[in-house]
Design a protein around this motif. Structure first.
Motif, PDB file in Angstrom:
ATOM      1  N   ALA A 131       0.819  -1.218   0.000  1.00  0.00           N
ATOM      2  CA  ALA A 131       0.000   0.000   0.000  1.00  0.00           C
ATOM      3  C   ALA A 131       0.846   1.257   0.000  1.00  0.00           C
ATOM      4  N   SER A 132       0.357   2.241  -0.738  1.00  0.00           N
ATOM      5  CA  SER A 132       0.851   3.610  -0.684  1.00  0.00           C
ATOM      6  C   SER A 132      -0.365   4.520  -0.702  1.00  0.00           C
ATOM      7  N   ASN A 133      -0.154   5.829  -0.715  1.00  0.00           N
ATOM      8  CA  ASN A 133      -1.298   6.742  -0.726  1.00  0.00           C
ATOM      9  C   ASN A 133      -2.136   6.595  -1.988  1.00  0.00           C
ATOM     10  N   ASN A 134      -1.509   6.188  -3.093  1.00  0.00           N
ATOM     11  CA  ASN A 134      -2.188   6.189  -4.386  1.00  0.00           C
ATOM     12  C   ASN A 134      -2.830   4.855  -4.763  1.00  0.00           C
ATOM     13  N   ALA A 135      -2.335   3.764  -4.225  1.00  0.00           N
ATOM     14  CA  ALA A 135      -2.826   2.459  -4.675  1.00  0.00           C
ATOM     15  C   ALA A 135      -2.451   1.382  -3.671  1.00  0.00           C
ATOM     16  N   SER A 136      -3.076   0.210  -3.843  1.00  0.00           N
ATOM     17  CA  SER A 136      -2.756  -0.949  -3.000  1.00  0.00           C
ATOM     18  C   SER A 136      -3.141  -2.220  -3.734  1.00  0.00           C
ATOM     19  N   ALA A 137      -2.575  -3.329  -3.288  1.00  0.00           N
ATOM     20  CA  ALA A 137      -2.859  -4.618  -3.921  1.00  0.00           C
ATOM     21  C   ALA A 137      -2.667  -5.726  -2.907  1.00  0.00           C
ATOM     22  N   ALA A 138      -3.620  -6.674  -2.876  1.00  0.00           N
ATOM     23  CA  ALA A 138      -3.500  -7.859  -2.023  1.00  0.00           C
ATOM     24  C   ALA A 138      -2.557  -8.844  -2.700  1.00  0.00           C
ATOM     25  N   VAL A 139      -1.466  -9.197  -2.033  1.00  0.00           N
ATOM     26  CA  VAL A 139      -0.476 -10.077  -2.659  1.00  0.00           C
ATOM     27  C   VAL A 139      -0.230 -11.360  -1.870  1.00  0.00           C
ATOM     28  N   ASN A 140      -0.883 -11.523  -0.722  1.00  0.00           N
ATOM     29  CA  ASN A 140      -0.687 -12.759   0.036  1.00  0.00           C
ATOM     30  C   ASN A 140      -1.941 -13.044   0.860  1.00  0.00           C
ATOM     31  N   TRP A 141      -2.219 -14.341   1.049  1.00  0.00           N
ATOM     32  CA  TRP A 141      -3.429 -14.775   1.745  1.00  0.00           C
ATOM     33  C   TRP A 141      -3.149 -16.004   2.606  1.00  0.00           C
ATOM     34  N   ARG A 142      -3.938 -16.138   3.687  1.00  0.00           N
ATOM     35  CA  ARG A 142      -3.982 -17.354   4.478  1.00  0.00           C
ATOM     36  C   ARG A 142      -5.430 -17.621   4.863  1.00  0.00           C
ATOM     37  N   LEU A 143      -5.845 -18.873   4.801  1.00  0.00           N
ATOM     38  CA  LEU A 143      -7.155 -19.275   5.306  1.00  0.00           C
ATOM     39  C   LEU A 143      -6.986 -19.706   6.754  1.00  0.00           C
ATOM     40  N   PHE A 144      -7.695 -19.036   7.655  1.00  0.00           N
ATOM     41  CA  PHE A 144      -7.595 -19.316   9.081  1.00  0.00           C
ATOM     42  C   PHE A 144      -8.247 -20.647   9.410  1.00  0.00           C
ATOM     43  N   LEU A 145      -7.497 -21.519  10.090  1.00  0.00           N
ATOM     44  CA  LEU A 145      -7.993 -22.833  10.491  1.00  0.00           C
ATOM     45  C   LEU A 145      -8.366 -22.776  11.974  1.00  0.00           C
ATOM     46  N   PRO A 146      -9.673 -22.781  12.302  1.00  0.00           N
ATOM     47  CA  PRO A 146     -10.104 -22.702  13.705  1.00  0.00           C
ATOM     48  C   PRO A 146      -9.688 -23.944  14.497  1.00  0.00           C
ATOM     49  N   GLU A 147      -9.680 -23.819  15.804  1.00  0.00           N
ATOM     50  CA  GLU A 147      -9.326 -24.952  16.667  1.00  0.00           C
ATOM     51  C   GLU A 147     -10.251 -26.137  16.448  1.00  0.00           C
ATOM     52  N   SER A 148     -11.502 -25.875  16.100  1.00  0.00           N
ATOM     53  CA  SER A 148     -12.457 -26.967  15.894  1.00  0.00           C
ATOM     54  C   SER A 148     -12.056 -27.869  14.727  1.00  0.00           C
ATOM     55  N   TRP A 149     -11.194 -27.373  13.834  1.00  0.00           N
ATOM     56  CA  TRP A 149     -10.729 -28.162  12.689  1.00  0.00           C
ATOM     57  C   TRP A 149      -9.371 -28.820  12.943  1.00  0.00           C
ATOM     58  N   ASP A 150      -8.797 -28.597  14.101  1.00  0.00           N
ATOM     59  CA  ASP A 150      -7.463 -29.112  14.419  1.00  0.00           C
ATOM     60  C   ASP A 150      -7.601 -30.343  15.322  1.00  0.00           C
ATOM     61  N   PRO A 151      -7.218 -31.528  14.836  1.00  0.00           N
ATOM     62  CA  PRO A 151      -7.383 -32.738  15.658  1.00  0.00           C
ATOM     63  C   PRO A 151      -6.562 -32.716  16.940  1.00  0.00           C
ATOM     64  N   ALA A 152      -5.516 -31.887  16.987  1.00  0.00           N
ATOM     65  CA  ALA A 152      -4.668 -31.837  18.181  1.00  0.00           C
ATOM     66  C   ALA A 152      -5.145 -30.812  19.206  1.00  0.00           C
ATOM     67  N   ALA A 153      -6.164 -30.030  18.865  1.00  0.00           N
ATOM     68  CA  ALA A 153      -6.624 -28.974  19.759  1.00  0.00           C
ATOM     69  C   ALA A 153      -7.651 -29.500  20.756  1.00  0.00           C
ATOM     70  N   SER A 154      -7.715 -28.864  21.916  1.00  0.00           N
ATOM     71  CA  SER A 154      -8.668 -29.287  22.938  1.00  0.00           C
ATOM     72  C   SER A 154     -10.109 -29.022  22.510  1.00  0.00           C
ATOM     73  N   LYS A 155     -10.324 -28.085  21.603  1.00  0.00           N
ATOM     74  CA  LYS A 155     -11.668 -27.742  21.133  1.00  0.00           C
ATOM     75  C   LYS A 155     -12.009 -28.407  19.797  1.00  0.00           C
ATOM     76  N   ALA A 156     -11.286 -29.451  19.450  1.00  0.00           N
ATOM     77  CA  ALA A 156     -11.525 -30.127  18.169  1.00  0.00           C
ATOM     78  C   ALA A 156     -12.951 -30.667  18.084  1.00  0.00           C
ATOM     79  N   ASP A 157     -13.565 -30.493  16.910  1.00  0.00           N
ATOM     80  CA  ASP A 157     -14.896 -31.006  16.635  1.00  0.00           C
ATOM     81  C   ASP A 157     -14.733 -32.241  15.746  1.00  0.00           C
ATOM     82  N   PRO A 158     -15.086 -33.433  16.233  1.00  0.00           N
ATOM     83  CA  PRO A 158     -14.868 -34.660  15.450  1.00  0.00           C
ATOM     84  C   PRO A 158     -15.466 -34.591  14.049  1.00  0.00           C
ATOM     85  N   LYS A 159     -16.627 -33.962  13.898  1.00  0.00           N
ATOM     86  CA  LYS A 159     -17.265 -33.878  12.577  1.00  0.00           C
ATOM     87  C   LYS A 159     -16.445 -33.014  11.628  1.00  0.00           C
ATOM     88  N   LYS A 160     -15.917 -31.917  12.137  1.00  0.00           N
ATOM     89  CA  LYS A 160     -15.114 -31.041  11.287  1.00  0.00           C
ATOM     90  C   LYS A 160     -13.754 -31.661  10.984  1.00  0.00           C
TER      91      LYS A 160
END
Length: 416
Positions: A131-160
Motif C-alpha cells: 500500500a501507498s497513498n495512491n494504490a494498494s494490492a493484495a499479494v498474500n493470503w492465508r485461510l484461518f484454520l479454527p481450533e475446531s478443525w485441528d485434531p490436536a486442539a482441545s476444542k476439536a470437533d470430530p465432525k469437522k
C-alpha cells in the motif's frame, strides 16, 4: 474492447508464467476474464454462462478447484509486478469473512467477523496488501484454520476434523492464531525480495503484544490499532528495585505505580492537547482542493511505555521501551474514540503518525472492490486449494484493474 483484451492477455501471461502447462495458462486467463466481466455472482457456473465459447464450466471448475498449481508462485509474481507501480510505503494486514450457509467448506466455523459485525458461520481469510497513498494490492493470503478443525486442539470437533480429507486440508496443518499467520505472510513476502519496512494493522493484531514484538524482532516499524484497555506507563515512569537483604532471589525492578489504560492517559492529557490534522481528501463532494471532502479530525500523540505481562516478560525486568500512543479525539466527542500504538522514531511529527495510521483505509477499499465487483466471496467450492486459488485469482484481477486505473490518461479518468 480489443485493446483491453490484449492488455489482459499480456498481464495474464506474465502472472501465470509459473504454470507448468499451457492449458493451465489458458484457463487462468479465461477465469480472469470471467471475474472482470459485468454480471452478478462470480462463481464458476454463472461466469461460464457469460464467457460464451470459452464458458466450459467443467474446465473452469477443475482449474480453480483441483488443478495442481501453486498459489504462492502466482502471488510472488503479482508482488513483483505491483511493487514498482504502487511504490509501497507499508504492508497492511487484516482479515475478512466469507459467509457460508453450510458447514462443508474448508475451515468453516462459527466465529466473529467484521464482515457481518457478529459471530456467524463463515471462513476467515487473512490478507497482506502492498500500500501507498495512491494504490494498494493484495499479494498474500492465508485461510484461518479454527481450533475446531485441528485434531490436536482441545476444542476439536470430530465432525469437522473428519471433513479435513474431503476438503483437502493438508494433514500437517493445525490451528495457528491470525497474528502468527500475519507474521508468516510478512516473512514469505520478504523472502520474495519485497522488502517494505513498515506494517499497519488494526486492533485485532495490535492488541497482541506477541505480534508487536514479532515485528520489532524483524526490524519493522509499525502503526497498529489497540483497544482502550491496553495498559502503559507514562514516558517519565522509571522502575525501582526494592531493598535486597542478600538472601534469596534478587528482586526484579518494578514500576512503583500500576500501569494505566491508554484511554485514561489520553484523558489525563486533556482535550486541550488535541491538534487538528487533515490526512487526505475523500471521494465524496466537498470543499477540498480537488472538490472532495477533507478527511479531518483532532488527535493527541503521547510518548508512553506499553506494559502487560508479555511485554514485561520480554524485557526481563529492564526498563520498558518508549512508544507512540496516538488517539483520535474529535471536537464533538467528550472522550477519545480510537487508539494506535507505534514504534516510529521519537521525532515523528503528528501529521505523519496520523497519515500512516489512516492509510489502513486502503485495505477496506480493496476488500470492497474485490467483493462487490470481482466476486471475492463468491467461490462455491469446498476445498482448501480451491479457496486459495480463487482468492489469488481475484487478487490478480484486482491488480489488473488497479494498473488500468493508474495508467489512464486524465481525460480517460474524467470520462470514466
Amino acid at each position: 474492447m480489443v485493446a483491453v483484451r490484449c492488455d489482459l492477455e499480456d498481464f495474464a501471461a506474465e502472472a501465470f508464467e509459473p504454470f507448468a502447462r499451457a492449458e493451465q495458462r489458458r484457463w487462468g486467463e479465461v477465469y480472469l476474464r470471467g471475474l472482470l466481466l459485468d454480471g452478478g455472482r462470480k462463481s464458476v457456473e454463472p461466469m461460464a454462462a457469460r464467457l460464451g465459447e470459452d464458458g466450459n464450466r467443467q474446465a473452469l471448475a477443475h482449474f480453480v478447484t483441483t488443478s495442481p498449481w501453486g498459489a504462492a508462485h502466482v502471488r510472488a509474481r503479482l508482488a513483483w509486478r505491483m511493487q514498482p507501480v504502487i511504490k509501497p510505503t507499508a504492508l497492511i494486514i487484516d482479515d475478512t469473512g466469507f459467509l457460508k450457509d453450510g458447514g462443508a467448506s474448508a475451515c468453516v466455523s462459527r466465529q466473529y467477523t467484521g464482515t457481518a459485525g457478529k459471530v456467524t458461520n463463515c471462513q476467515a481469510g487473512v490478507s497482506l496488501h502492498l500500500a501507498s497513498n495512491n494504490a494498494s494490492a493484495a499479494v498474500n493470503w492465508r485461510l484461518f484454520l479454527p481450533e475446531s478443525w485441528d485434531p490436536a486442539a482441545s476444542k476439536a470437533d470430530p465432525k469437522k476434523v473428519a471433513r479435513r480429507a474431503s476438503c483437502a486440508v493438508p494433514a500437517e496443518l493445525g490451528h495457528v492464531e491470525k497474528w502468527q499467520l500475519a507474521l508468516d505472510m510478512i516473512d514469505e513476502t520478504r523472502s520474495w525480495g519485497v522488502d517494505v519496512s513498515q506494517v499497519i494493522a488494526d486492533g485485532g493484531y495490535g492488541d497482541t503484544a506477541a505480534f508487536r514484538l514479532g515485528l520489532e524482532a524483524r526490524g519493522l516499524d509499525y502503526v497498529v490499532g489497540i483497544s482502550t484497555t491496553t495498559t502503559a506507563h507514562s514516558e517519565e515512569a522509571r522502575p525501582c528495585t526494592a531493598g535486597y537483604s542478600g538472601r534469596g532471589r534478587r528482586p526484579v525492578a518494578a514500576y512503583p505505580e500500576p500501569a494505566r489504560r491508554v484511554k485514561d492517559l489520553v484523558i489525563a492529557a486533556g482535550k486541550v492537547s488535541a491538534r487538528p490534522v487533515q490526512w487526505r481528501e475523500g471521494s465524496r463532494p466537498g470543499s477540498g482542493r480537488s472538490g472532495h471532502k477533507r478527511m479531518y479530525s483532532r488527535f493527541v500523540a503521547l510518548r508512553i511505555r506499553p506494559a502487560g505481562r508479555e511485554i514485561r516478560k520480554a524485557t526481563a525486568g529492564t526498563e520498558l521501551s518508549v512508544r507512540w500512543l496516538l488517539a483520535e479525539w474529535p471536537a464533538a466527542e467528550d472522550e477519545p474514540v480510537q487508539f494506535w500504538l507505534a514504534n516510529l522514531p521519537d521525532n515523528t511529527s503528528l501529521p505523519v503518525l496520523v497519515r500512516t495510521a489512516k492509510l489502513r483505509w486502503r485495505i477496506e477499499n480493496d476488500y470492497r472492490e474485490m467483493k462487490q465487483a470481482l466476486g471475492l466471496a463468491h467461490f462455491e467450492g469446498r476445498t482448501w486449494p480451491g479457496w486459495h486459488h480463487h482468492v489469488t485469482l481475484v487478487s490478480v484481477a484486482h491488480a489488473f484493474c488497479t494498473l488500468r486505473r493508474l495508467t489512464r490518461s486524465p481525460k480517460e479518468t474524467a470520462s470514466a
